[in-house]
Design an enzyme around this catalytic site. Structure first.
Site, PDB file in Angstrom:
ATOM      1  N   CYS A   1       9.221   1.552   4.285  1.00  0.00           N
ATOM      2  CA  CYS A   1       9.629   0.077   4.693  1.00  0.00           C
ATOM      3  C   CYS A   1       9.153  -1.024   3.762  1.00  0.00           C
ATOM      4  O   CYS A   1      10.346  -1.969   3.565  1.00  0.00           O
ATOM      5  CB  CYS A   1       8.754  -0.081   6.066  1.00  0.00           C
ATOM      6  SG  CYS A   1       8.681   1.085   7.300  1.00  0.00           S
ATOM      7  N   ASP A   2       7.864  -0.974   3.222  1.00  0.00           N
ATOM      8  CA  ASP A   2       7.672  -2.137   2.587  1.00  0.00           C
ATOM      9  C   ASP A   2       7.437  -2.050   1.102  1.00  0.00           C
ATOM     10  O   ASP A   2       7.162  -2.932   0.309  1.00  0.00           O
ATOM     11  CB  ASP A   2       6.442  -2.595   3.152  1.00  0.00           C
ATOM     12  CG  ASP A   2       6.581  -3.176   4.410  1.00  0.00           C
ATOM     13  OD1 ASP A   2       7.673  -3.469   4.815  1.00  0.00           O
ATOM     14  OD2 ASP A   2       5.607  -2.955   5.519  1.00  0.00           O
TER      15      ASP A   2
ATOM     16  N   CYS B   1       3.417   1.385   6.117  1.00  0.00           N
ATOM     17  CA  CYS B   1       4.687   2.175   5.877  1.00  0.00           C
ATOM     18  C   CYS B   1       5.191   1.885   4.622  1.00  0.00           C
ATOM     19  O   CYS B   1       6.058   0.738   4.313  1.00  0.00           O
ATOM     20  CB  CYS B   1       5.691   1.860   6.986  1.00  0.00           C
ATOM     21  SG  CYS B   1       7.392   2.543   6.684  1.00  0.00           S
TER      22      CYS B   1
END
Ligand code: NDP
Length: 307
Positions: free
Chosen positions: A137-138, A134
């Site tokens: 997300c990261d 992701c």
């Protein structure tokens, strides 16, 4: 009982908070991975309300506590079989792995989707240590660093272009000699000077003990091996919705995602609602999953009032 929730990611717990506050006395079955995909994420920096960020497991624990505060019963077990009633107002039967039979007037399916991984031992070892599925997300953790994205579909292109704004260099590793992504998305790649695409290449090994330091890749035409230095490896080779146990009982699309009526969580089965990634292959964010979890509880409440 009134409402059974299957799955305990942000969609499931948000549905539980709303259903419990509406006095539906919901029971939630957590599934095999209590807390869902977010429990494999380190810091969550994009969920509104956490200005300093929060780690995924803590956030899920807090959501669980919030659901319990209003009377949700949380059961750490998973559902292995369902028998949906096709009648409006009918009772659905659900069976947990330990054999318990639950009968509920409404069911909210929040079983999510699982990112596909390559399955290499070196990759599995470094999930959370530089291997991610992701970018949204990261990606931020790799600011000004060099990363690679595996895959050639729409997701891979979206991830690569997202990362190109943050990272110094993005290498796409594509196993075929062309991208599967739509032409419109492919054109986006050309706008970024720091994205390069390696066609006919596959990842053989992820290098690094505790954190990613690079990858060994092979050209699948010439079998030539090479290494590239990166600190982040993003897998974008697809997701699998967790809908196996519902097959044949509810309407799904060709990829197995549950189909909901537009702008609602209503499925084709009366009294059965779906929220979160199990019905969304577009957005796949914790906040969007939570939003549809809320919608599902409201849809279930309305249904119960009407039957
Ligand atoms: P896709 O299945 O479309 O693409 C997966 C990609 O990963 C393909 O390039 C595939 O290669 C590659 N791949 C699969 N397995 C491996 C492997 N083991 N090793 C290396 N490469 C592999 O998945 P997406 O997640 O990209 O998209 C899913 C659906 O969601 C699609 O319908 C897509 O259109 C949609 N979507 C739409 C978006 C949008 O419109 N904005 C955004 C994101 C998704 P190969 O081609 O060789 O099979």
């Amino acid at each position: 009982m009134n409402t059974l929730i299957i799955g305990s990611g942000p969609a499931g717990y948000t549905a539980a908070i709303y259903a419990a506050r509406a006095d539906l006395k919901p029971i939630i079955y957590t599934g095999l991975e209590p807390g869902g995909q977010l429990t494999t994420t380190t810091d969550v920096d994009n969920f509104p309300g956490y200005p300093k960020g929060i780690d995924g497991p803590t956030m899920m624990h807090e959501l669980k506590e919030q659901a319990e505060r209003f009377g949700t019963e949380v059961r750490i077990d998973f559902i292995s079989k369902v028998e949906f009633s096709s009648e409006r107002g009918g009772v659905h039967k659900v069976f947990s792995q330990d054999g318990t039979k639950i009968e509920a007037k409404t069911i909210i399916i929040c079983t999510g989707a699982s990112a596909k991984y390559l399955g290499l031992p070196s990759e599995q070892k470094l999930i959370g240590g530089g291997v991610s599925a992701c970018a949204v997300c990261d990606g931020f953790f790799y600011k000004n660093q060099e990363v690679a994205v595996v895959g050639g579909g729409d997701t891979a292109v979206e991830e690569a272009t997202y990362l190109a704004k943050i990272c110094s260099k993005v290498t796409m590793i594509v196993r075929k000699d062309h991208l599967r992504a739509s032409k419109a998305l492919q054109h986006r790649i050309n706008k970024y000077h720091n994205i390069s695409v390696l066609f006919n290449h596959e990842v053989k090994e992820v290098i690094g003990e505790d954190v990613v330091q690079g990858i060994k890749i092979t050209n699948n035409l010439t079998e030539e091996l090479s290494e590239i230095n990166i600190t982040g490896l993003f897998l974008a080779i697809g997701h699998i919705p967790n809908t196996e146990i519902f097959k044949g009982q509810i309407k799904m699309d060709n990829n197995g995602y549950i189909i909901t009526e537009s702008k609602s969580t209503i499925t084709n089965v009366p009294g059965v609602f779906a929220a979160g990634d199990v019905q969304d292959k577009e957005y796949r964010q914790a906040i969007t999953a939570a939003g549809t979890g809320c919608m599902a509880a409201l849809d279930a409440e309305r249904y119960l009032q009407e039957i």
